[in-house]
Design an enzyme around this catalytic site. Structure first.
Site, PDB file in Angstrom:
ATOM      1  N   GLU A 169       0.851  -1.203   0.000  1.00  0.00           N
ATOM      2  CA  GLU A 169       0.000   0.000   0.000  1.00  0.00           C
ATOM      3  C   GLU A 169       0.879   1.243   0.000  1.00  0.00           C
ATOM      4  O   GLU A 169       1.842   1.318   0.741  1.00  0.00           O
ATOM      5  CB  GLU A 169      -0.908  -0.037   1.233  1.00  0.00           C
ATOM      6  N   PHE A 170       0.499   2.222  -0.824  1.00  0.00           N
ATOM      7  CA  PHE A 170       1.290   3.449  -0.933  1.00  0.00           C
ATOM      8  C   PHE A 170       0.566   4.677  -0.392  1.00  0.00           C
ATOM      9  O   PHE A 170       1.049   5.799  -0.559  1.00  0.00           O
ATOM     10  CB  PHE A 170       1.682   3.692  -2.398  1.00  0.00           C
ATOM     11  N   LYS A 224       8.359  -1.416  -2.480  1.00  0.00           N
ATOM     12  CA  LYS A 224       7.686  -0.685  -1.392  1.00  0.00           C
ATOM     13  C   LYS A 224       8.719  -0.077  -0.428  1.00  0.00           C
ATOM     14  O   LYS A 224       8.652   1.106  -0.083  1.00  0.00           O
ATOM     15  CB  LYS A 224       6.734  -1.632  -0.652  1.00  0.00           C
ATOM     16  N   LEU A 225       9.700  -0.885  -0.033  1.00  0.00           N
ATOM     17  CA  LEU A 225      10.736  -0.360   0.877  1.00  0.00           C
ATOM     18  C   LEU A 225      11.505   0.777   0.201  1.00  0.00           C
ATOM     19  O   LEU A 225      11.796   1.810   0.810  1.00  0.00           O
ATOM     20  CB  LEU A 225      11.730  -1.462   1.265  1.00  0.00           C
ATOM     21  N   CYS A 280       6.258   4.440   9.326  1.00  0.00           N
ATOM     22  CA  CYS A 280       6.890   3.600   8.294  1.00  0.00           C
ATOM     23  C   CYS A 280       8.277   4.019   7.823  1.00  0.00           C
ATOM     24  O   CYS A 280       9.124   3.149   7.602  1.00  0.00           O
ATOM     25  CB  CYS A 280       5.955   3.490   7.103  1.00  0.00           C
TER      26      CYS A 280
HETATM   27  P1  NAD Z   1      -1.834  -0.458  12.617  1.00  0.00           P
HETATM   28  O1  NAD Z   1      -1.022  -0.764  13.803  1.00  0.00           O
HETATM   29  O2  NAD Z   1      -2.645   0.792  12.560  1.00  0.00           O
HETATM   30  O3  NAD Z   1      -2.889  -1.661  12.375  1.00  0.00           O
HETATM   31  C1  NAD Z   1      -2.552  -3.006  12.433  1.00  0.00           C
HETATM   32  C2  NAD Z   1      -3.705  -3.762  13.084  1.00  0.00           C
HETATM   33  O4  NAD Z   1      -3.450  -5.174  12.986  1.00  0.00           O
HETATM   34  C3  NAD Z   1      -3.860  -3.477  14.586  1.00  0.00           C
HETATM   35  O5  NAD Z   1      -5.159  -2.957  14.830  1.00  0.00           O
HETATM   36  C4  NAD Z   1      -3.639  -4.842  15.257  1.00  0.00           C
HETATM   37  O6  NAD Z   1      -4.452  -5.069  16.399  1.00  0.00           O
HETATM   38  C5  NAD Z   1      -4.007  -5.792  14.133  1.00  0.00           C
HETATM   39  N1  NAD Z   1      -3.454  -7.153  14.300  1.00  0.00           N
HETATM   40  C6  NAD Z   1      -2.187  -7.511  14.624  1.00  0.00           C
HETATM   41  N2  NAD Z   1      -2.064  -8.855  14.639  1.00  0.00           N
HETATM   42  C7  NAD Z   1      -3.280  -9.358  14.313  1.00  0.00           C
HETATM   43  C8  NAD Z   1      -3.779 -10.682  14.159  1.00  0.00           C
HETATM   44  N3  NAD Z   1      -2.996 -11.745  14.310  1.00  0.00           N
HETATM   45  N4  NAD Z   1      -5.084 -10.854  13.831  1.00  0.00           N
HETATM   46  C9  NAD Z   1      -5.892  -9.772  13.662  1.00  0.00           C
HETATM   47  N5  NAD Z   1      -5.468  -8.488  13.782  1.00  0.00           N
HETATM   48  C10 NAD Z   1      -4.172  -8.278  14.106  1.00  0.00           C
HETATM   49  O7  NAD Z   1      -0.857  -0.544  11.373  1.00  0.00           O
HETATM   50  P2  NAD Z   1      -1.002   0.220   9.961  1.00  0.00           P
HETATM   51  O8  NAD Z   1      -0.516   1.603  10.077  1.00  0.00           O
HETATM   52  O9  NAD Z   1      -2.367  -0.045   9.413  1.00  0.00           O
HETATM   53  O10 NAD Z   1       0.077  -0.571   9.105  1.00  0.00           O
HETATM   54  C11 NAD Z   1      -0.141  -1.889   8.691  1.00  0.00           C
HETATM   55  C12 NAD Z   1       0.917  -2.258   7.675  1.00  0.00           C
HETATM   56  O11 NAD Z   1       0.784  -1.421   6.516  1.00  0.00           O
HETATM   57  C13 NAD Z   1       2.358  -2.072   8.157  1.00  0.00           C
HETATM   58  O12 NAD Z   1       3.139  -3.094   7.603  1.00  0.00           O
HETATM   59  C14 NAD Z   1       2.751  -0.745   7.559  1.00  0.00           C
HETATM   60  O13 NAD Z   1       4.151  -0.680   7.329  1.00  0.00           O
HETATM   61  C15 NAD Z   1       2.014  -0.739   6.250  1.00  0.00           C
HETATM   62  N6  NAD Z   1       1.690   0.587   5.714  1.00  0.00           N
HETATM   63  C16 NAD Z   1       1.247   1.579   6.547  1.00  0.00           C
HETATM   64  C17 NAD Z   1       0.887   2.815   6.033  1.00  0.00           C
HETATM   65  C18 NAD Z   1       0.414   3.931   6.915  1.00  0.00           C
HETATM   66  O14 NAD Z   1       0.296   5.047   6.428  1.00  0.00           O
HETATM   67  N7  NAD Z   1       0.125   3.701   8.185  1.00  0.00           N
HETATM   68  C19 NAD Z   1       0.929   3.027   4.648  1.00  0.00           C
HETATM   69  C20 NAD Z   1       1.369   1.984   3.826  1.00  0.00           C
HETATM   70  C21 NAD Z   1       1.738   0.766   4.378  1.00  0.00           C
HETATM   71  C1  UGA Z   2       4.485   7.652   3.793  1.00  0.00           C
HETATM   72  C2  UGA Z   2       4.493   7.623   2.263  1.00  0.00           C
HETATM   73  O1  UGA Z   2       4.279   8.954   1.779  1.00  0.00           O
HETATM   74  C3  UGA Z   2       3.410   6.707   1.724  1.00  0.00           C
HETATM   75  O2  UGA Z   2       3.508   6.625   0.313  1.00  0.00           O
HETATM   76  C4  UGA Z   2       3.615   5.314   2.330  1.00  0.00           C
HETATM   77  O3  UGA Z   2       2.586   4.450   1.887  1.00  0.00           O
HETATM   78  C5  UGA Z   2       3.583   5.419   3.830  1.00  0.00           C
HETATM   79  O4  UGA Z   2       4.620   6.321   4.273  1.00  0.00           O
HETATM   80  C6  UGA Z   2       3.851   4.126   4.542  1.00  0.00           C
HETATM   81  O5  UGA Z   2       4.395   3.194   3.986  1.00  0.00           O
HETATM   82  O6  UGA Z   2       3.467   4.138   5.709  1.00  0.00           O
HETATM   83  P1  UGA Z   2       3.030   8.818   5.671  1.00  0.00           P
HETATM   84  O7  UGA Z   2       4.129   8.363   6.578  1.00  0.00           O
HETATM   85  O8  UGA Z   2       1.634   8.516   6.048  1.00  0.00           O
HETATM   86  O9  UGA Z   2       3.240   8.191   4.206  1.00  0.00           O
HETATM   87  O10 UGA Z   2       3.117  10.398   5.462  1.00  0.00           O
HETATM   88  P2  UGA Z   2       4.055  11.360   4.564  1.00  0.00           P
HETATM   89  O11 UGA Z   2       3.187  12.363   3.934  1.00  0.00           O
HETATM   90  O12 UGA Z   2       4.959  10.606   3.692  1.00  0.00           O
HETATM   91  O13 UGA Z   2       4.901  12.106   5.671  1.00  0.00           O
HETATM   92  C7  UGA Z   2       5.897  11.429   6.434  1.00  0.00           C
HETATM   93  C8  UGA Z   2       6.666  12.449   7.269  1.00  0.00           C
HETATM   94  O14 UGA Z   2       7.451  13.279   6.426  1.00  0.00           O
HETATM   95  C9  UGA Z   2       5.769  13.395   8.057  1.00  0.00           C
HETATM   96  O15 UGA Z   2       6.321  13.607   9.328  1.00  0.00           O
HETATM   97  C10 UGA Z   2       5.767  14.671   7.233  1.00  0.00           C
HETATM   98  O16 UGA Z   2       5.508  15.821   7.976  1.00  0.00           O
HETATM   99  C11 UGA Z   2       7.187  14.644   6.689  1.00  0.00           C
HETATM  100  N1  UGA Z   2       7.343  15.422   5.443  1.00  0.00           N
HETATM  101  C12 UGA Z   2       6.693  15.049   4.312  1.00  0.00           C
HETATM  102  C13 UGA Z   2       8.174  16.519   5.444  1.00  0.00           C
HETATM  103  O17 UGA Z   2       8.799  16.874   6.470  1.00  0.00           O
HETATM  104  N2  UGA Z   2       8.328  17.226   4.272  1.00  0.00           N
HETATM  105  C14 UGA Z   2       7.689  16.886   3.123  1.00  0.00           C
HETATM  106  O18 UGA Z   2       7.883  17.580   2.098  1.00  0.00           O
HETATM  107  C15 UGA Z   2       6.848  15.764   3.151  1.00  0.00           C
END
Ligand code: NAD
Ligand code: UGA
Length: 481
Positions: A169-170, A224-225, A280
């Site tokens: 997810e991005f 993704k990484l 992340c």
């Molecule tokens: P989060 O902590 O908000 O949510 C994860 C949920 O999974 C929690 O509510 C937890 O209770 C649940 N969980 C854990 N183990 C479980 C199990 N065995 N069965 C059922 N539920 C379970 O995390 P998130 O921010 O949604 O991130 C999830 C993944 O997506 C991570 O790998 C993160 O790197 C990735 N990701 C996050 C973002 C973001 O913006 N937060 C964006 C892109 C990708």
């Molecule tokens: C980031 C990526 O933008 C998403 O594409 C990705 O899916 C996600 O991580 C993930 O894998 O979790 P997110 O962390 O939600 O998303 O938010 P961003 O908008 O990327 O901001 C990250 C941090 O960088 C924040 O603290 C923000 O304030 C800072 N930032 C961002 C800056 O300081 N300057 C900028 O120009 C942009």
């Protein structure tokens, strides 16, 4: 046209990704059923709360989509077994934080929640199931998931079989709904072309086909990484230049604008701030560092580690500047903190720069008054690991008893009385409209405003008679009142 054999979708993990992603899919595919499950009962209860302002996640546009889909074709529950049993496709969207103990501690991802999810899938699923990695995972995690599932294929009486796909997810928090509705790309990694097509058909209901990329599974995991590492690298790059601006007299906004006009560089992600936060960036870069170290690519590991190191240094630098400007001591001085979330339009504080900066200021003895429109005081307490001071504590406090500072939460912006300084850390829109000419009358002079997000109108602050520091603005070096 959606393939008729796919009807039920399960998502394990109702977090910042699972919740909004399934909500978007449910709103676009009314003929499919989406079951979002989680082990966290409180979180599921919040997703089911009739009061939409109580959803566990604040995300612009989310409430509206939830009201259209919830309990129609979108269901939130803790009944994981039932959701898995009926699913044709299962998304694994659980947390993957950095390991704190054991092999790879501090760098590699902790996969225990992913492994537990795979085991639940292996135990309860029936027939053929497509298992989709939605979480961000180290390269080759699909192999781990596949091997857990394969062991159940051989034991099974239910004729189970699985196809594992990677579909990272991005979305970015704060713009999740917009990003999900109109993604730059959807990445599907795998080997089983049928399974890839089934998943693609779901997205094709609203995403143009040319934006859907098929790759092998390892490229998808690594992309993704890499994507997060490149984005974070831009922020560390621009933040490092902000420090140079301050000592040379240049201005980071002007430098950003000038370099961003080069179409090869581009203008996005060049806003200098208090350092990147969020759940992340740091963890995904450290994951890449771990991968490089594992393959003995030490120079590459050092290169990416530098991005995280600059970020840590930059956060520490901001607290230091506040102390220096306030005559080298902030002990028992009131400092107003505007914003605690890691960016605007989210209630998420994971890895927020505010945590480190506030802790540093409290260690220096400051009395922080913290405001954030969406973050709860309970969350701030968890992050700072320091109890807030309430009104009666404050009145009874012996100023000489304890040199360590403290913090108090403020619900509104009636917060500036007797403050020595204001430090803006999150770029919430409402902070742009603060009436500095009124605020100045309530602060202790000489009073300072520190803007780490470059969103405050410097002319208005200066006209009001306040000292002003803005990140990366070298022109303000010598100005004092
Ligand atoms: P989060 O902590 O908000 O949510 C994860 C949920 O999974 C929690 O509510 C937890 O209770 C649940 N969980 C854990 N183990 C479980 C199990 N065995 N069965 C059922 N539920 C379970 O995390 P998130 O921010 O949604 O991130 C999830 C993944 O997506 C991570 O790998 C993160 O790197 C990735 N990701 C996050 C973002 C973001 O913006 N937060 C964006 C892109 C990708
Ligand atoms: C980031 C990526 O933008 C998403 O594409 C990705 O899916 C996600 O991580 C993930 O894998 O979790 P997110 O962390 O939600 O998303 O938010 P961003 O908008 O990327 O901001 C990250 C941090 O960088 C924040 O603290 C923000 O304030 C800072 N930032 C961002 C800056 O300081 N300057 C900028 O120009 C942009």
């Amino acid at each position: 046209m959606m393939n008729n054999s796919v009807k039920n979708i399960c998502c394990i993990g109702a977090g910042y990704v699972g919740g909004p992603t399934m909500t978007m899919m449910a709103s676009q595919c009314p003929n499919l059923i989406f079951n979002v499950v989680d082990i966290n009962e409180e979180r599921i209860a919040s997703w089911n709360n009739p009061d939409l302002t109580k959803l566990p996640i604040f995300e612009p546009g989310l409430e509206e989509l939830i009201s259209k889909t919830r309990n129609k074709n979108l269901f939130f529950s803790t009944n994981i077994q039932k959701a898995i049993e009926s699913a044709d496709i299962i998304f694994i969207s659980v947390n993957t934080p950095t390991k704190t103990k054991g092999l790879g501690a501090g760098k590699s991802s902790d996969l225990k929640w992913v492994e537990a999810s795979a085991r639940q899938v292996a135990r309860f699923s029936k027939g053929h199931t497509i298992v989709v990695e939605k979480s961000t995972l180290p390269v080759r995690t699909a192999e781990v998931i596949q091997s857990i599932l394969s062991s159940s294929e051989s034991d099974s009486k239910n004729n189970t079989s699985f196809s594992v796909l990677s579909n990272p997810e991005f979305l970015a928090e704060g713009t999740a709904i917009r990003d999900l509705k109109n993604p730059d790309r959807v990445l599907i990694g795998g080997e089983d072309k049928n399974a890839m097509n089934f998943l693609s058909e779901i997205y094709e209901t609203w995403v143009p086909k040319e934006k859907i990329l098929f790759t092998n599974i390892w490229s998808s995991e690594l992309a993704k990484l890499t994507s997060n590492a490149f984005l974070a690298q831009r922020i560390s790059s621009i933040n490092s230049i902000s420090a140079i601006c301050e000592v040379t007299g240049a201005n980071i906004r002007e430098v950003s604008r000038a370099i961003g006009k080069d179409t090869r560089i581009g203008s996005k992600f060049l806003d200098s701030g208090p350092g990147f936060g969020g759940s992340c960036f740091k963890k995904d870069i450290l994951n890449l560092v771990y991968l490089a170290e594992y393959f003995d690519l030490r120079e590459i590991a050092k290169f990416w580690e530098g991005v995280v190191n600059i970020n840590n240094w930059h956060q520490a630098r901001i607290a230091k500047i506040v102390v220096e400007k306030l005559f080298g001591t902030i002990s028992q001085k009131k400092v107003v903190i505007l914003g605690f979330a890691f960016k605007a339009n989210t209630n998420d504080t994971r890895e927020s720069a505010a945590i480190k900066i506030c802790k540093d200021l409290i260690d220096e003895g400051a009395e922080l008054f913290i405001h954030d429109p969406k973050v709860s005081p309970k969350q701030i307490e968890n992050d700072l690991q320091i109890k807030p001071l309430n009104d009666s504590d404050y009145k009874n406090k012996d100023p000489f008893e304890n040199r360590l500072g403290h913090w108090t939460f403020c619900k509104n912006l009636d917060i500036f009385d007797k403050a020595h300084a204001v430090l803006l850390l999150t770029e919430w829109e409402e902070y742009k409209y603060i009436k500095w000419d009124k605020v100045v009358k309530r602060m202790i002079r000489p009073a300072w405003v520190f803007d780490s997000r470059s969103i405050i109108d410097s002319e208005l602050v200066k006209k009001a008679g306040l000292n002003f520091w803005s990140l990366g603005d070298g022109s303000q070096k010598e100005q004092h009142y």
